[in-house]
Design a protein around this motif. Structure first.
Motif, PDB file in Angstrom:
ATOM      1  N   LYS A   1       0.806  -1.223   0.000  1.00 34.63           N
ATOM      2  CA  LYS A   1       0.000   0.000   0.000  1.00 34.63           C
ATOM      3  C   LYS A   1       0.839   1.272   0.000  1.00 34.63           C
ATOM      4  N   GLU A   2       2.072   1.156   0.450  1.00 27.26           N
ATOM      5  CA  GLU A   2       2.923   2.344   0.522  1.00 27.26           C
ATOM      6  C   GLU A   2       3.360   2.818  -0.869  1.00 27.26           C
TER       7      GLU A   2
ATOM      8  N   ASN B   1      -5.387  -5.747  -1.439  1.00 32.43           N
ATOM      9  CA  ASN B   1      -4.732  -4.942  -0.403  1.00 32.43           C
ATOM     10  C   ASN B   1      -3.884  -3.817  -0.990  1.00 32.43           C
ATOM     11  N   LEU B   2      -4.394  -3.234  -2.084  1.00 33.50           N
ATOM     12  CA  LEU B   2      -3.705  -2.130  -2.744  1.00 33.50           C
ATOM     13  C   LEU B   2      -4.673  -0.963  -2.910  1.00 33.50           C
ATOM     14  N   VAL B   3      -4.113   0.242  -2.987  1.00 35.02           N
ATOM     15  CA  VAL B   3      -4.935   1.443  -3.154  1.00 35.02           C
ATOM     16  C   VAL B   3      -4.457   2.194  -4.393  1.00 35.02           C
TER      17      VAL B   3
ATOM     18  N   LEU C   1      -8.477  -3.071  -3.901  1.00 29.16           N
ATOM     19  CA  LEU C   1      -8.637  -3.246  -2.452  1.00 29.16           C
ATOM     20  C   LEU C   1      -8.646  -4.720  -2.057  1.00 29.16           C
TER      21      LEU C   1
ATOM     22  N   THR D   1      -3.861   5.367  -6.539  1.00 31.80           N
ATOM     23  CA  THR D   1      -3.613   6.780  -6.259  1.00 31.80           C
ATOM     24  C   THR D   1      -4.416   7.691  -7.174  1.00 31.80           C
TER      25      THR D   1
END
Length: 283
Positions: free
Chosen positions: A234-235, A260-262, A257, A264
């Motif tokens: 996620k970072e 487990n990813l967002v 999601l 940008t």
């Protein structure tokens, strides 16, 4: 004058700047993908851009970022065509992936993804774009792209796997005569663009179970092959460019999601950001 082009298989966005990097005009043309078009077709398409023909003698530099420009052979063919038309210009040809990086995150690391007529991805470390693999194009790769979804829609229609009500609307919107479809797939230029033309149908039906499932499945496959192998969490910023990503961004974000990813940002067309990058940097 400086000419900047963001070229896909379907279309090319062109913006002409003066010596002070101020915009003179912008136009679009048919796609110029040297991986799927021969030299003759490329030349015909460039010749047909009348507004560029009027200024070609004054263009001193061309930055062309294009789909299909990932191999030396393809670049050489397109370079020859552009050089014949713009005899006074220095011509720099790069992959569309680099344009996506410049448009999204020119200085910071991030995963940059393209989901348009075709698909691709890279991890940009702040200095260099690193790809998972060399793209083999629309027949083998291009997960979740317009041509990928077009193939699925056509296949399901002819196999009668498409729900009856949706199939009826699909048949009303497109010419699905078998000979017509085969001619466009096997005899005409840009079969990938033809396939991608069917994907627009999904937007009006994206909440229907069949279409929604089709889109989710395609996006899951895209993440499996083109995002997750970078092993970033996620970072790490993730950017998407292209019409498929833009029009189905709500579904795309949900699939991200689930992994487990967002995401940008999602940008439909990178040309404005790309021009701004050139205006703010010396080349």
């Amino acid at each position: 004058m400086i000419l900047i082009a963001d070229g896909g298989s379907t279309k090319v966005d062109w913006i002409l700047l003066n010596a002070n990097k101020e915009e003179i005009f912008r136009i679009n043309s048919l796609g110029l993908n040297p991986a799927v078009l021969n030299e003759s077709e490329l030349q015909k398409r460039v010749d047909s851009i009348s507004k560029l023909s009027k200024v070609k003698e004054n263009v001193k530099k061309i930055y062309f970022y294009g789909a299909g420009c990932g191999t030396k052979k393809a670049v050489a063919v397109l370079y020859k065509v552009l050089q014949l038309n713009f005899t006074n210009a220095q011509i720099i040809i790069s992959e569309d992936m680099l344009a996506a990086v410049y448009a999204c995150t020119p200085k910071e690391p991030g995963i940059v993804c393209i989901l348009g007529t075709g698909s691709n991805s890279c991890y940009y470390d702040g200095y260099k774009a690193n790809k998972l693999a060399q793209s083999l194009g629309y027949t083998i790769m291009d997960e979740a792209s317009g041509n990928y979804f077009g193939k699925l829609l056509l296949r399901d229609f002819y196999y009668k796997k498409m729900p009856e009500s949706i199939a009826k609307s699909f048949e009303e919107e497109f010419n699905l005569n078998v000979d017509f479809v085969k001619t466009n797939l096997y005899l005409k230029a840009n079969p990938n663009m033809y396939l991608a033309s069917f994907a627009k149908f999904m937007f009006d039906y994206k909440n229907e179970k069949y279409i929604n499932k089709l889109i989710k499945k395609g996006f899951r496959k895209y993440f499996k092959y083109q995002v997750l192998p970078y092993n970033k969490g996620k970072e790490t910023s993730i950017y998407f460019i292209g019409s498929i990503a833009y029009y189905f961004r709500d579904i795309l974000k949900k699939v991200a999601l689930k992994n487990n990813l967002v995401i940008t940002d999602v940008i439909q067309r990178p040309i404005d950001n790309l021009v701004r990058f050139h205006q703010n940097n010396n080349f």
